[in-house]
Design an enzyme around this catalytic site. Structure first.
Site, PDB file in Angstrom:
ATOM      1  N   GLU A 197       0.839  -1.200   0.000  1.00  0.00           N
ATOM      2  CA  GLU A 197       0.000   0.000   0.000  1.00  0.00           C
ATOM      3  C   GLU A 197       0.878   1.256   0.000  1.00  0.00           C
ATOM      4  OE1 GLU A 197      -3.060  -0.196   3.001  1.00  0.00           O
ATOM      5  OE2 GLU A 197      -3.988  -1.951   2.079  1.00  0.00           O
ATOM      6  N   GLU A 318      -4.820  -8.731  -0.513  1.00  0.00           N
ATOM      7  CA  GLU A 318      -5.667  -8.405   0.640  1.00  0.00           C
ATOM      8  C   GLU A 318      -7.106  -8.293   0.151  1.00  0.00           C
ATOM      9  OE1 GLU A 318      -4.632  -5.258   3.364  1.00  0.00           O
ATOM     10  OE2 GLU A 318      -2.472  -5.630   3.124  1.00  0.00           O
TER      11      GLU A 318
END
Length: 509
Positions: A197, A318
């Site tokens: 991220e 994820e």
């Protein structure tokens, strides 16, 4: 045994009541002349971050614990994960990975430094669970390692030396250090994540900068760690620009880019409750889960522009449901209950992955134990298996199978602003030539009769429950669990009577 018998009697009563009610007619046809690329086993991957009780108590209790363990790993958790044939585990994060110094987690446990877990609750991180503990854990349960390297606050040199420590076989100083710490043979790091991220907790980077930095890290990942499958930090949900820039700037240095997608009923401020939710949120959650399909189509089209040969994979490393954490639980630990609705989301999501096997080669549900959409919940010495665990258990036959297009002719499930197909399906043939069919009835009120174009016999298991938020507790751990299920022949075709809010997986002979 008494609990199991009571659960079986309860589900049997449900089925009798459903079969007595009017059923909606649905048809499913499977085109066995058009096999797709294999469903990679890694699509059924797991994620274990240093977050809440995901690692400590969830997996690791230490060798001196009164909780039964295998060299410090919870025995009940190890056995449960082996049963669902976990193919790969991502570790140590998540956000935690981009503040992680791998050297903190090696050497004698008593001499390891204690740090603060800055991202998740500001609690102490003892580093009792480090590289050796994780890598040995993957071997213990028969999974591959997906190691997330620190690109947010680390350096290419630190990443390269960590890879050398784990994988070098020879006389280098790092290989000798690993041996001195108790591991003679090098480990196999099959997957390497470079950053996490990067647009957020992994560095608050712009895609152009992240792309260039990923090139630098990716080049050093090539030099160290052998043939690790390298995954670049991709975008979130519908951030298509991130995919475009990352593919253009760094695609050739990686084997995959990641994508993160969480299914949230309401919004990031107030996500909604894991149980006790209104019926409207059932449909909203399932609709939001299905939205991933269209997002994958657009991300893949962008990847095709830069990589028409489809060399670079898409790793949804994820995914899962995210609700407001349980009242009374520790802030920042992301502990939530897990209901039949979560099993529905998992079934829809895995079916979507089955339809995108040209690009989707790995996925990792968030997370494995005690965090978000977990397989397993623990309470000190007690453990329970969630509906999501049971869904993964049902879907084991799809690991490594060859998918076929399944056309579903279904009415719509309409509730408020929600308008989605009532039934979803997936079909695939395993390595032994057995055909498997999953059927998902999303409607919480109406049973369906599904007529297929298959002939023969079909037996398997089904997951359903009395309420839309039915879930397992430590006092009643068998409220939601699979029961035997089969189809029947009508007019030469296999027909399935499926209750409301139910998921079935059958083997067709």
């Amino acid at each position: 045994m008494k609990r199991i018998r009571q659960a079986a009697i309860g589900v049997a009563s449900l089925l009798m009541s459903y079969s007595a009610s009017a059923q909606v007619e649905v048809s499913v046809s499977v085109d066995t002349t058009k096999p797709g690329p294999k469903i990679e086993r890694a699509v059924y991957g797991q994620f274990a971050e240093h977050l809440g009780r995901g690692i400590y108590e969830g997996i690791w209790v230490g060798k001196d614990s009164s909780i039964p363990n295998v060299k410090g790993y919870r025995k009940d958790v190890v056995e449960a994960l082996r049963k669902i044939k976990v193919p790969v585990i991502r570790w140590p994060g998540g956000c935690f990975a981009d503040d992680y110094d791998w050297r903190d987690g090696i050497g004698p446990a008593a001499q390891r430094p204690e740090r603060m877990n800055k991202f998740w609750g500001g609690v102490p991180e003892t580093n009792a669970f480090g590289t050796h503990e994780f890598m040995d854990f993957t071997e213990l349960i028969g999974a591959d390692a997906y190691v997330a390297a620190n690109m947010g606050s680390g350096t290419p040199r630190e990443m390269a030396r960590w890879l050398e420590y784990m994988t070098a076989d020879g006389t280098s100083t790092l290989a000798k250090e690993r041996r001195a710490n108790g591991r003679e043979k090098p480990w196999k790091v099959k997957y390497l994540g470079v950053g996490n991220e990067s647009w957020g907790c992994g560095g608050e980077m712009r895609p152009e900068f992240a792309g260039d930095l990923s090139r630098q890290f990716g080049s050093y990942a090539r030099l160290h760690g052998g043939s690790a499958f390298r995954v670049a930090s991709g975008g979130s949900a519908d951030d298509f620009n991130w995919t475009d820039v990352m593919m253009e700037r760094a695609g050739k240095y990686f084997d995959a880019i990641s994508l993160h997608y969480y299914t949230i009923p309401l919004d990031w401020g107030t996500k909604g409750q894991a149980t006790g939710f209104p019926k409207e949120e059932w449909g909203i959650t399932l609709r939001n889960a299905q939205a991933l399909d269209g997002m994958l189509v657009r991300h893949e089209a962008i990847m095709d522009k830069h990589d028409p040969e489809k060399r670079v994979a898409l790793s949804v490393d994820e995914w899962g449901t995210w609700y407001d954490q349980e009242p009374g639980s520790t802030p920042g630990f992301l502990y939530q209950q897990n209901s039949l609705r979560d099993a529905m989301v998992a079934a829809l999501t895995l079916n979507i992955f089955h339809r995108h096997t040209e690009r989707v080669k790995m996925a990792n549900i968030a997370q494995m134990v005690n965090v978000l959409q977990a397989m397993i919940l623990t309470d000190k010495e007690r453990m329970l298996l969630t509906p999501t665990y049971h869904l993964f258990d049902l879907y084991v036959p799809f690991q490594g199978a060859i998918p076929f297009p399944a056309k579903v002719n279904s009415p719509r499930y309409i509730e408020g602003d929600v308008d989605i197909p009532m039934v979803d399906a997936s079909a695939a043939k395993d390595a032994n030539g057995k055909m498997w069919l999953s059927l998902v009835n999303l409607d919480p009120n109406k049973a369906v009769r599904i007529t297929t174009d298959f002939t023969g016999k079909a037996k398997g298991r089904m997951l359903t429950a009395a309420k839309i938020d039915s879930h397992n507790t430590f006092d009643k751990p068998d409220t939601v669990k699979p029961v035997a299920y089969s189809g029947r022949t009508v007019g030469g075709k296999l027909v399935f009577d499926l209750p409301a809010k139910a998921i079935a997986v059958v083997e067709i002979n």
